[in-house]
Design a protein around this motif. Sequence first.
Motif, PDB file in Angstrom:
ATOM      1  N   TYR A  12      -3.998  32.436  -4.343  1.00 39.02           N
ATOM      2  CA  TYR A  12      -5.430  32.441  -4.050  1.00 39.02           C
ATOM      3  C   TYR A  12      -5.972  31.020  -3.966  1.00 39.02           C
ATOM      4  O   TYR A  12      -6.745  30.682  -3.056  1.00 39.02           O
ATOM      5  CB  TYR A  12      -6.167  33.230  -5.127  1.00 39.02           C
ATOM      6  CG  TYR A  12      -7.650  33.371  -4.898  1.00 39.02           C
ATOM      7  CD1 TYR A  12      -8.160  34.386  -4.082  1.00 39.02           C
ATOM      8  CD2 TYR A  12      -8.559  32.505  -5.498  1.00 39.02           C
ATOM      9  CE1 TYR A  12      -9.522  34.529  -3.881  1.00 39.02           C
ATOM     10  CE2 TYR A  12      -9.915  32.631  -5.308  1.00 39.02           C
ATOM     11  CZ  TYR A  12     -10.400  33.650  -4.492  1.00 39.02           C
ATOM     12  OH  TYR A  12     -11.754  33.773  -4.286  1.00 39.02           O
ATOM     13  N   ASN A  13      -5.584  30.174  -4.897  1.00 37.45           N
ATOM     14  CA  ASN A  13      -6.076  28.794  -4.893  1.00 37.45           C
ATOM     15  C   ASN A  13      -5.621  28.043  -3.649  1.00 37.45           C
ATOM     16  O   ASN A  13      -6.348  27.190  -3.123  1.00 37.45           O
ATOM     17  CB  ASN A  13      -5.600  28.059  -6.138  1.00 37.45           C
ATOM     18  CG  ASN A  13      -6.293  28.542  -7.399  1.00 37.45           C
ATOM     19  OD1 ASN A  13      -7.343  29.172  -7.336  1.00 37.45           O
ATOM     20  ND2 ASN A  13      -5.704  28.252  -8.549  1.00 37.45           N
ATOM     21  N   GLN A  14      -4.428  28.347  -3.161  1.00 43.27           N
ATOM     22  CA  GLN A  14      -3.890  27.654  -1.998  1.00 43.27           C
ATOM     23  C   GLN A  14      -4.482  28.174  -0.697  1.00 43.27           C
ATOM     24  O   GLN A  14      -4.876  27.389   0.173  1.00 43.27           O
ATOM     25  CB  GLN A  14      -2.372  27.802  -1.964  1.00 43.27           C
ATOM     26  CG  GLN A  14      -1.709  27.095  -0.773  1.00 43.27           C
ATOM     27  CD  GLN A  14      -0.191  27.199  -0.809  1.00 43.27           C
ATOM     28  OE1 GLN A  14       0.392  27.610  -1.807  1.00 43.27           O
ATOM     29  NE2 GLN A  14       0.460  26.817   0.278  1.00 43.27           N
ATOM     30  N   GLU A  15      -4.543  29.481  -0.549  1.00 45.79           N
ATOM     31  CA  GLU A  15      -4.953  30.093   0.723  1.00 45.79           C
ATOM     32  C   GLU A  15      -6.437  30.455   0.767  1.00 45.79           C
ATOM     33  O   GLU A  15      -7.021  30.567   1.839  1.00 45.79           O
ATOM     34  CB  GLU A  15      -4.122  31.353   0.988  1.00 45.79           C
ATOM     35  CG  GLU A  15      -2.618  31.108   1.071  1.00 45.79           C
ATOM     36  CD  GLU A  15      -2.245  30.331   2.316  1.00 45.79           C
ATOM     37  OE1 GLU A  15      -2.988  30.404   3.309  1.00 45.79           O
ATOM     38  OE2 GLU A  15      -1.202  29.642   2.300  1.00 45.79           O
ATOM     39  N   GLY A  16      -7.034  30.700  -0.396  1.00 44.65           N
ATOM     40  CA  GLY A  16      -8.436  31.083  -0.440  1.00 44.65           C
ATOM     41  C   GLY A  16      -8.683  32.566  -0.349  1.00 44.65           C
ATOM     42  O   GLY A  16      -9.840  33.008  -0.357  1.00 44.65           O
ATOM     43  N   PHE A  17      -7.620  33.350  -0.282  1.00 46.16           N
ATOM     44  CA  PHE A  17      -7.785  34.806  -0.186  1.00 46.16           C
ATOM     45  C   PHE A  17      -6.496  35.497  -0.617  1.00 46.16           C
ATOM     46  O   PHE A  17      -5.414  34.913  -0.658  1.00 46.16           O
ATOM     47  CB  PHE A  17      -8.149  35.222   1.241  1.00 46.16           C
ATOM     48  CG  PHE A  17      -6.998  35.166   2.216  1.00 46.16           C
ATOM     49  CD1 PHE A  17      -6.328  36.332   2.598  1.00 46.16           C
ATOM     50  CD2 PHE A  17      -6.566  33.958   2.757  1.00 46.16           C
ATOM     51  CE1 PHE A  17      -5.260  36.280   3.476  1.00 46.16           C
ATOM     52  CE2 PHE A  17      -5.508  33.897   3.642  1.00 46.16           C
ATOM     53  CZ  PHE A  17      -4.848  35.069   4.007  1.00 46.16           C
ATOM     54  N   LEU A  18      -6.631  36.799  -0.918  1.00 48.25           N
ATOM     55  CA  LEU A  18      -5.506  37.710  -1.121  1.00 48.25           C
ATOM     56  C   LEU A  18      -5.843  38.996  -0.389  1.00 48.25           C
ATOM     57  O   LEU A  18      -7.015  39.372  -0.284  1.00 48.25           O
ATOM     58  CB  LEU A  18      -5.286  38.007  -2.609  1.00 48.25           C
ATOM     59  CG  LEU A  18      -4.939  36.828  -3.525  1.00 48.25           C
ATOM     60  CD1 LEU A  18      -4.993  37.270  -4.987  1.00 48.25           C
ATOM     61  CD2 LEU A  18      -3.559  36.273  -3.180  1.00 48.25           C
ATOM     62  N   SER A  19      -4.839  39.693   0.106  1.00 47.58           N
ATOM     63  CA  SER A  19      -5.109  40.892   0.891  1.00 47.58           C
ATOM     64  C   SER A  19      -4.102  41.987   0.565  1.00 47.58           C
ATOM     65  O   SER A  19      -3.075  41.751  -0.075  1.00 47.58           O
ATOM     66  CB  SER A  19      -5.068  40.568   2.390  1.00 47.58           C
ATOM     67  OG  SER A  19      -5.576  41.646   3.155  1.00 47.58           O
ATOM     68  N   SER A  20      -4.436  43.203   1.003  1.00 47.83           N
ATOM     69  CA  SER A  20      -3.574  44.394   0.857  1.00 47.83           C
ATOM     70  C   SER A  20      -3.228  44.672  -0.599  1.00 47.83           C
ATOM     71  O   SER A  20      -2.084  45.002  -0.939  1.00 47.83           O
ATOM     72  CB  SER A  20      -2.295  44.228   1.686  1.00 47.83           C
ATOM     73  OG  SER A  20      -2.606  44.064   3.049  1.00 47.83           O
TER      74      SER A  20
END
Length: 268
Positions: A12-20
């Motif tokens: 999350y910290n790296q990409e800014g999101f989580l999904s699925s």
Amino acid sequence: MNTSAAKLQESYNQEGFLSSLHVLDDKELREAREAFAKLEEEFGTEYTQYSLHNVHLQYHWVMNLTKHPRILQVIQAILGPDVILLDSRFICKYPIAKPDYGQEKENNQNKPEGENGLPYVAWHQDMRYWGIAGGPVLSVWLALDDSQKENGALQVIPGSHCSGMLPHRQATRQGNLLSVNQEIPEELLQTDKAVLCPLKAGQMSIHDGLLVHASDGNTSQKRRCGFVIRYVPTCAYPTEDPDRPRKFQATDLACGVDKFHHFSNKGK
């Protein structure tokens, strides 16, 4: 923090999101969809498209969604143990009516190139609107329907939350669902790096308040309905802005303990 939570936080910290991310089982999903159908019957779909705002204060089943254990498990992994429920809203993109071909052709001749006239969400950052400091804002999209490209699934630009706040302007296309009708100019964005976040009904995605995201119109015959929930750590606080005063009248303590009391009307 266990290994699984640490990996979630790192991604999350790296990409800014989580999904699925799985949230609702079949029974919970069926009950939520049935309850939402009653709201559609009561208020009509023009209203339920965007105007069911902070109804967690009115409906016990909605409040239960905001405090679902599977949601809070992920939220606490990102924000820590003490979290405030800031705001909630249902957002629905309803199926397009099957048009008369001749009328559709005539209408399209009068539209700017590339515009289909359908409700959409322009490229933006949530933090532009919230007036929160002292901690991040995290947004959840909990899917009540399958969310796919054809019915306007969320698009994000991974890592864009690291660029800080970007300039916004008034949207140039009609149909923007954002209540303040703003957008980030595309010349400031790397839209070629955008990724789609498809979800199955009952799954959720989460994203940081500075992540650049958008969604296109629903060009399918399938509804795309989701429940958006905003959370902040208890250390966050509202900022003072005389040009745009904000009131947070629907906050509640989602989990943990509040030692700061920055939101006076939250649960104790």
